[in-house]
Design a protein around this motif. Sequence first.
Motif, short mmCIF file in Angstrom:
data_model
loop_
_atom_site.label_atom_id
_atom_site.label_comp_id
_atom_site.label_asym_id
_atom_site.label_seq_id
_atom_site.Cartn_x
_atom_site.Cartn_y
_atom_site.Cartn_z
N ARG A 92 0.86 -1.19 0.00
CA ARG A 92 0.00 0.00 0.00
C ARG A 92 0.89 1.23 0.00
O ARG A 92 2.00 1.22 0.54
CB ARG A 92 -0.90 0.03 1.24
N ALA A 93 0.40 2.31 -0.60
CA ALA A 93 1.16 3.55 -0.64
C ALA A 93 0.21 4.73 -0.51
O ALA A 93 -0.98 4.64 -0.83
CB ALA A 93 1.96 3.65 -1.94
N ARG A 94 0.76 5.85 -0.03
CA ARG A 94 0.00 7.09 0.09
C ARG A 94 0.52 8.10 -0.93
O ARG A 94 1.73 8.22 -1.14
CB ARG A 94 0.13 7.66 1.50
N THR A 112 1.68 11.50 -2.04
CA THR A 112 2.31 12.54 -1.22
C THR A 112 2.08 13.95 -1.72
O THR A 112 2.13 14.89 -0.95
CB THR A 112 3.83 12.29 -1.13
N THR A 145 -4.78 6.69 -0.42
CA THR A 145 -4.00 5.46 -0.31
C THR A 145 -4.38 4.55 -1.46
O THR A 145 -5.54 4.52 -1.89
CB THR A 145 -4.25 4.77 1.03
N ASP A 150 -3.40 0.67 -3.67
CA ASP A 150 -2.77 -0.65 -3.66
C ASP A 150 -1.68 -0.72 -4.71
O ASP A 150 -1.88 -0.31 -5.86
CB ASP A 150 -3.81 -1.73 -3.94
N GLN A 162 4.39 7.26 -1.23
CA GLN A 162 5.13 6.85 -0.04
C GLN A 162 4.57 5.51 0.41
O GLN A 162 3.41 5.41 0.79
CB GLN A 162 4.97 7.88 1.09
N GLN A 163 5.40 4.47 0.35
CA GLN A 163 4.92 3.15 0.71
C GLN A 163 4.68 3.08 2.21
O GLN A 163 5.53 3.46 3.02
CB GLN A 163 5.91 2.07 0.28
N ILE A 164 3.49 2.59 2.59
CA ILE A 164 3.13 2.52 4.01
C ILE A 164 2.89 1.08 4.46
O ILE A 164 2.65 0.83 5.64
CB ILE A 164 1.87 3.36 4.30
N GLN A 165 2.96 0.16 3.53
CA GLN A 165 2.75 -1.26 3.88
C GLN A 165 3.43 -2.15 2.86
O GLN A 165 3.47 -1.84 1.68
CB GLN A 165 1.26 -1.57 3.93
#
Length: 277
Positions: free
Chosen positions: A189-191, A193, A225, A227, A274-277
């Motif tokens: 997962r990514a946000r 930015t 966010t 996938d 920004q990868q968050i997972q």
Amino acid sequence: MTGVPKHRFTFSATAALALTVWGSAVMAQSVCGGDVVFQCATDNADVREQITVCAQDQHYALTRHALSSGEMYYDTPLIADANTTWFRWAEDEQAQVEIGFWSIDLAEPVTLHVDLPWDDRNETVADTGDFNMWLQSPHWRASVDQTLCASDTIYAAPEGLWWAQSARGPIGTFFSQDDITPRVDTVGRARVTDGGTTPEGVPVYASSRPSAATPVWWMLQPGETIDILDRAGDFMAVAIPTNGLTGCFLRPEDLGKPYTGPCATGWVDRAHLQQIQ
């Protein structure tokens, strides 16, 4: 809009086509190869144009030219890969169609919208009802530009749409032109930015090697966010829920295989994620 009878004409790649527009007959050419699936004359009485959509060899082509002079509006016909472009089909009492085209000359997208009366029992266009057709810039653009057709000039033969989509996944989404294969080391997962370089947001490209001629069918907004499915160089392949989906889910058995839906897919510059997972 009042119900009108459907106008059907005889088409060929070289034969002249007679369109009856508000009582006056004008001549035009069927100007794209393959099967004509949609055609109309615009409702601008000052500069009447003909819009034609053909299906051939897994592609859709859209041309637009002045009926009086034959002058082409697009120097290069708009082309859409039938297996990967934005495509939507919905039917009830009306059949609604959307097809995404890309202008190579203008480096911008154009979406064809068609709204037809539908005979659900016989799975065909009804003879009478509301006929609408128009060209429009994508919904994520702040300024929407529409070119409307005169309803009594609309020709529709949507059965020609389907054979061109022989390699397409689920109807109703758009797909990357590059293969996307989710793997254990690439999914996540990514946000988003920032908003990228355009006020509309961060573009989702149809290819991991985009140029000015690469279709953009979606925009992401800061804070969203998303996938992640795959990576290629500076770009990440993303999955986007569209057409009523609330999320994109991968089963373990889906890993290591080309992704074909149900979510839409495309490529985003990893500098905006920004990868968050």
